[in-house]
Design a protein around this motif. Structure first.
Motif, mmCIF file in Angstrom:
data_model
loop_
_atom_site.group_PDB
_atom_site.id
_atom_site.type_symbol
_atom_site.label_atom_id
_atom_site.label_comp_id
_atom_site.label_asym_id
_atom_site.label_seq_id
_atom_site.Cartn_x
_atom_site.Cartn_y
_atom_site.Cartn_z
ATOM 1 N N CYS A 77 28.574 18.016 -20.909
ATOM 2 C CA CYS A 77 29.859 17.346 -19.323
ATOM 3 C C CYS A 77 30.312 17.938 -18.935
ATOM 4 N N HIS A 78 30.910 19.431 -18.744
ATOM 5 C CA HIS A 78 31.835 20.324 -18.417
ATOM 6 C C HIS A 78 30.910 20.693 -16.318
ATOM 7 N N LYS A 79 29.851 20.801 -17.012
ATOM 8 C CA LYS A 79 29.544 22.016 -16.170
ATOM 9 C C LYS A 79 28.608 21.304 -14.926
ATOM 10 N N ALA A 80 29.076 21.999 -13.974
ATOM 11 C CA ALA A 80 28.368 21.158 -12.726
ATOM 12 C C ALA A 80 28.019 23.034 -11.729
ATOM 13 N N LEU A 81 26.717 22.157 -10.796
ATOM 14 C CA LEU A 81 26.159 22.792 -10.322
ATOM 15 C C LEU A 81 26.434 22.604 -9.244
ATOM 16 N N THR A 82 26.480 23.891 -8.336
ATOM 17 C CA THR A 82 26.315 23.726 -6.584
ATOM 18 C C THR A 82 25.359 23.975 -5.385
ATOM 19 N N VAL A 83 25.158 23.282 -4.809
ATOM 20 C CA VAL A 83 23.876 23.561 -4.553
ATOM 21 C C VAL A 83 23.753 23.402 -3.039
ATOM 22 N N GLU A 84 23.330 24.580 -2.162
ATOM 23 C CA GLU A 84 23.785 24.709 -0.213
ATOM 24 C C GLU A 84 22.255 23.775 0.129
ATOM 25 N N PHE A 85 22.705 23.272 1.276
ATOM 26 C CA PHE A 85 21.065 23.543 2.036
ATOM 27 C C PHE A 85 21.288 23.730 3.511
ATOM 28 N N LYS A 86 19.787 23.418 3.889
ATOM 29 C CA LYS A 86 19.398 24.284 5.014
ATOM 30 C C LYS A 86 18.542 23.331 5.886
ATOM 31 N N HIS A 87 19.130 23.285 7.506
ATOM 32 C CA HIS A 87 17.731 22.353 8.063
ATOM 33 C C HIS A 87 16.317 23.341 8.023
ATOM 34 N N ASP A 88 15.498 22.659 7.929
ATOM 35 C CA ASP A 88 14.689 22.952 8.138
ATOM 36 C C ASP A 88 12.958 22.500 9.418
ATOM 37 N N ASP A 89 13.890 21.412 9.829
ATOM 38 C CA ASP A 89 13.688 20.815 10.870
ATOM 39 C C ASP A 89 14.630 19.033 12.001
ATOM 40 N N THR A 90 14.609 18.296 12.353
ATOM 41 C CA THR A 90 15.699 17.878 13.252
ATOM 42 C C THR A 90 15.825 16.534 11.757
ATOM 43 N N LEU A 91 17.005 15.959 11.372
ATOM 44 C CA LEU A 91 17.172 14.873 10.739
ATOM 45 C C LEU A 91 17.721 13.803 11.903
ATOM 46 N N SER A 92 16.570 12.462 11.575
ATOM 47 C CA SER A 92 17.112 11.035 12.260
ATOM 48 C C SER A 92 18.328 10.735 11.824
ATOM 49 N N GLU A 93 18.662 10.013 12.903
ATOM 50 C CA GLU A 93 20.105 9.115 12.326
ATOM 51 C C GLU A 93 19.887 7.791 11.950
#
Length: 1032
Positions: free
Chosen positions: A723-739
């Motif tokens: 319950c103490h451990k946290a993972l940090t994940v980074e994201f990058k674009h590979d295409d356009t996102l839609s609003e």
């Protein structure tokens, strides 16, 4: 850029639309009498009442004028910052210019000689703080002057937190000169007595510095500073990214009024505002991309389709639509995921969904699990995946008709269709070798070398285990724990124990060939504690006596882990090793280590090697442990260098923890150790975990930071997850996102429960997408950003020199803030530092991170301490990094004895301490009780049971629990804080001007670092210089 560009010249910039300011000396926070001219004599002052020194009105963005180049001199500090002034020998805090927290009259040995202050006066003359029209500076006033308190209208309640609404809140126009309260200075050049020339615009917060009286001309025609601190500025500063240029042009400047430290953004104020605005409320998760309350705020989560912020928090709750916009914005896109976070009792536990032999429903193409983002079509016979848009058939057992809105009739009866977080029972397809898993095992491996026997640790541990094993974790609803236990003792050789319930006495088996480790017995090694209780208690009684006369001081380490892993493998179960170890493993065996603690490497390119594991065998051991689902928890009791960077490598990557007790003494450290051990054994935990992060089209997870192991680029492997451990994940674009569709994230964790059941835990989160930079900045979350920057920096320091790591940190922050300045704030003088509302306290956290043990680069800090700190942070969640990088400083001398809860904290600076005060400081890992020299004898008697300051002893004694209101209130506060934190904390009593004060002062993060590093004010000046360079 010419130096003249840094000097403010009349006419001053007008208040701009889009920037609201804190008026510096203009109806803002009252100026204290000790804020005088910095050339004049210092004045002592009475301690301010707690809460009196609030930071100014919180507004939608913060702006602060900061100076030109050359503000610091090179010094002997490892981090390149040197002390500004010699401390006056007075009892009150010394006078310092421009709101820098005064340095204490008693300096640490690390403090260098003070440099001239001329530079800073010139710098501050160039500073303007936006949105505060140029107004006269306030004279001395009483802290509660009503004239100042009411001269500036307070903002609407919506302004306390990082802006949430569609636009920045508006502030009323400031009052004219008539309502400004007492003023003792004439208006600056080019100014009418009316103060403001126009209404201050909403959208940014800032200040403007008035000019002081002119003096004799300096080298470039600027008025020259007269006073005791003159002297030319030396060359570039070596220790901080980008040396500061020097030269006569920056030397001169008119004398300035001191900038009120309260006029720079305050973390405590931001926390207080958010608690006042959102504390105690229900936070429902039914809105996409909403900004959650701060981690410091008390709130109740109601899951209505997105995961609770206790499980997932993002650095930004709106993602840029395109990769080009993301590159321009420069804010990292990341999620901090704590999949096993503890759920408070007043919130619903996770529902468990069982689809029987059919197993969980998944998309055929991307394998995402059924969740609220799946769109049912064709009368309910098919569904479209929200992640990859693939259309899937609905199996017959799962079919349900749709209502007139196109939603399934059973929407609210199925957790996976209406909630953000839930669990599935996994089928045999999700198990190793398609067989149900066995319940996990705990193996206790005790170092019985001379050091641990002599200190009394072995006896203490064996006594505690007799009662502690009754509290092994168990499945909810079951009477006893399914966890089996085993025991090993070791020094240079290993002793295994047969504790089968049918034996009258435990049996020992010795393995002396540590090069070829094997487990000498299977039957009777891992047993049920309840069945074998009498044999185990017998063994625990015998162990301290068996080794009482040992003289063996050498130990092995890698073979110990190997033995535990082989035992779990042979029993075909996952599990955890609890290793209690005392010294550097120097005995001849695989994994033997040598002392490599070389202070000469500090601040060189080879410094990074001190944090890398020494031997390849430990990297291979990590890999083997993860594949065998063997997690390692390491309890260290060193008296000298023990190479935590190497020994902690296996625990870090197997989901384990490292605990350290230097120079362990039973009387002083037993409580902390036993509390840690109890918490470690009893906490909720899962084993043999594998996690996959899925995202909707347009972006993907690229980097993972935390206490995890990665064998490939997508699967996060965890031998154990708690319950103490946290993972940090980074994201990058590979295409356009839609609003329209936003950005979707699904975290799926497959694991084995403590009872041996295979389950899938699913957390879903939907975020907005935007092509407007202003909207993106509003959605940022400072605490999550700090967690990302800390883990990213601690990851990078294994491969890059610390100087480079710090340069990257400052550069990234400067780019983030300059993009806001350039694209989101209204046109204004370049001398204004304008910060986004949601990130206005971000610089104080980054500065604190750079002064932290791992990154500070000081020979005075032990290498083990720095490596230990790095290991801790890599597994931390947002709540823990927030507390670590901005500790709470709580005044106790003025607390209401009958009041409830914890008193309001003050800014984390030495300036807030008072000689007559008593303060509690906590950072989630340590508790300090600071006692001022002039603290009233009555309070000292009530808290310490001693007649005066001189009689208070801090050597190895714990704080007494006394039968009086003050003592009871203090202990209730300590207990409340301990409950809020994940780890037990040892309370250290610290006396003012005592040698024990150094670790306490290192936690005053707004001041200069004890081991090097800038004050908050200096760092803001430096960051502003970087931003100006980017803008020009």
């Amino acid at each position: 850029m010419s130096h003249q560009g840094y000097v403010a010249t009349p006419p001053y910039s007008q208040a701009q639309p889009g920037m609201v300011g804190y008026p510096s000396g203009l109806g803002g926070v009252p100026m204290q009498p000790h804020y005088g001219h910095y050339g004049g004599p210092s004045q002592s002052f009475p301690p301010a009442p707690p809460g009196a020194l609030k930071s100014p009105v919180s507004t939608p963005a913060s702006a602060l004028p900061v100076s030109g180049p050359g503000q610091f001199t090179p010094g002997s500090q490892p981090n390149g910052y040197s002390q500004r002034f010699p401390p006056p020998a007075v009892s009150g805090p010394p006078v310092t210019p421009y709101g820098q927290p005064p340095q204490s009259p008693y300096h640490s040995p690390a403090s260098p000689a003070p440099p001239p202050a001329q530079q800073i006066s010139n710098q501050m003359s160039a500073m303007q703080i936006s949105g505060y029209g140029p107004g006269p500076m306030q004279g001395p006033q009483s802290p509660t002057s009503s004239a100042t308190q009411h001269s500036f209208p307070s903002p609407p309640p919506a302004m306390g937190h990082a802006a949430q609404g569609p636009s920045s809140p508006q502030l009323a126009s400031p009052p004219l000169a008539g309502s400004m309260g007492a003023m003792t200075t004439a208006p600056p050049m080019g100014m009418s007595a009316g103060g403001f020339s126009g209404p201050p615009p909403p959208g940014s917060v800032g200040f403007q510095q008035p000019a002081g009286p002119a003096g004799p001309a300096g080298p470039h025609g600027f008025p020259q500073q007269q006073g005791p601190y003159g002297g030319p500025m030396a060359g570039p500063q070596p220790g901080f990214p980008g040396g500061f240029p020097s030269g006569a042009a920056q030397m001169a400047g008119p004398p300035q009024k001191k900038l009120d430290p309260d006029s720079i953004p305050s973390t405590t104020q931001v926390i207080e505002d958010d608690q006042a605005k959102r504390g105690g409320q229900v936070y429902t998760t039914n809105i996409r991309g909403q900004v959650p309350p701060l981690v410091t705020t008390d709130f109740v989560v109601q899951d209505q389709g997105n995961a609770s912020p206790r499980f997932m928090r993002c650095t930004a709750n709106s993602f840029p639509c395109t990769s080009d916009l993301a590159k321009q914005w420069r804010v990292p896109l990341a999620a901090i995921i704590r999949p096993f976070a503890t759920i408070p009792k007043n919130e619903a536990p996770l529902y468990v969904v069982n689809h029987g032999e059919a197993g969980p429903l998944r998309c055929n193409r991307c394998k995402a699990y059924m969740c609220p983002y799946m769109q049912f079509i064709d009368g309910g016979r098919r569904y479209q995946c929200g992640f990859c848009s693939c259309v899937n058939e609905v199996p017959a057992f799962y079919f349900q008709h749709l209502d007139h809105m196109g939603r399934r009739m059973d929407l609210y009866e199925r957790p996976e269709l209406s909630l953000g977080s839930y669990e599935f029972i996994a089928t045999l397809d999700y198990c190793r070798n398609n067989k149900p898993p066995n319940p996990p095992a705990f193996i206790f491996m005790i170092d019985v070398s001379y050091a641990n026997i002599k200190s009394g640790l072995v006896k203490l541990l064996c006594e505690e285990l007799k009662t502690l094993l009754d509290h092994l974790p168990r499945e909810e609803g079951t009477e006893s724990s399914a966890v089996r236990v085993g025991f090993v003792t070791y020094s240079k050789i290993l002793h295994f124990y047969n504790v089968k319930s049918t034996l009258a006495q435990p049996q020992m088996m010795v393995v002396s060939d540590v090069a070829e480790m094997f487990v000498p017995l299977l039957d009777g090694f891992l047993v049920d504690f309840q069945e074998s209780r009498s044999v185990i208690n017998n063994l625990l009684d015998q162990i301290p006596d068996m080794f009482a006369e040992t003289n063996e001081s050498e130990t092995v380490f890698a073979p110990v882990i190997q033995a535990g892993m082989e035992a779990l493998k042979a029993a075909e179960c996952s599990g955890k090793l609890f290793i209690f170890h005392s010294s550097l493993p120097t005995a001849e065996a695989p994994g033997k280590l040598k002392n490599r603690d070389d202070k000469k490497l500090v601040n060189t390119d080879k410094e990074k090697t001190l944090f890398q594991p020494q031997k390849r065998i430990y990297e291979q051991l990590t890999k083997d442990c993860v594949s065998s689902s063997c997690s390692v928890d390491l309890f260290l009791f060193p008296s000298q260098y023990i190479d935590i960077a190497t020994m902690g490598h296996v625990p870090l990557h197997t989901g384990g923890s490292v605990y350290k007790y230097c120079n362990f003494q039973v009387e002083a450290d037993a409580d902390l150790f036993l509390n840690d051990l109890r918490g470690d054994i009893e906490k909720p935990i899962g084993f043999d975990g594998i996690m996959r992060i899925r995202t909707s089209t347009g972006f993907r997870a690229t980097d993972f930071f935390g206490a995890v192991f990665m064998n490939n680029t997508t699967d996060v492997e965890m031998a154990a997850v708690d319950c103490h451990k946290a993972l940090t994940v980074e994201f990058k674009h590979d295409d356009t996102l839609s609003e329209d569709t936003g950005a979707l994230i699904q975290c799926a964790l497959l694991y084995t429960t403590i009872g041996g059941q295979r389950r899938l835990r699913i957390h879903n989160l939907s975020l907005n997408c935007s092509s407007q930079l202003a909207e993106l900045y509003k959605s940022c979350e400072t605490d999550a950003l700090v967690n990302f920057f800390a883990k990213s920096a601690y990851h990078t320091m294994l491969n890059q020199p610390l100087k480079t790591v710090k340069e990257i940190l400052v550069s990234q922050m400067a780019h983030m803030l300059s993009c806001y300045r350039k694209n989101c704030s209204s046109p204004s003088a370049v001398s204004q530092l304008i910060l986004p509302e949601a990130m206005k306290v971000f610089p104080v956290y980054v500065n604190s991170l750079m002064k932290n043990a791992a990154l500070v680069g000081s020979v005075e800090l032990s290498t083990d301490e720095r490596a230990f700190h790095r290991l801790l942070v890599m597994g931390m969640g947002v709540e823990e990094t927030q507390a670590l990088f901005y500790p709470r400083l709580i005044p106790l001398h003025s607390m209401e004895v009958g009041g409830e809860g914890v008193p309001a904290p003050v800014r984390c600076s030495e300036e807030r301490l008072s000689e007559g005060g008593l303060f509690l400081l906590e950072n989630g890992r340590q508790l300090f009780l600071w006692l001022g020299q002039a603290c009233p004898p009555e309070l000292i008697q009530n808290i310490f049971n001693a007649p005066s300051f001189a009689h208070v002893s801090i050597e190895g004694k714990s704080l007494p629990k006394l039968d009086n209101p003050h003592s009871k209130k203090l202990w209730s506060i300590i207990n409340l804080i301990t409950k809020q934190r994940l780890h037990s904390m040892k309370l250290l009593v610290v006396k003012q001007k005592d040698r024990t004060e150094l670790p306490f002062r290192q936690n005053l993060v707004e001041d200069k670092g004890v081991h090097g590093g800038a004050s908050y004010m200096d760092f803001l000046c430096y960051v502003h210089r970087e931003i100006r360079q980017l803008l020009t």
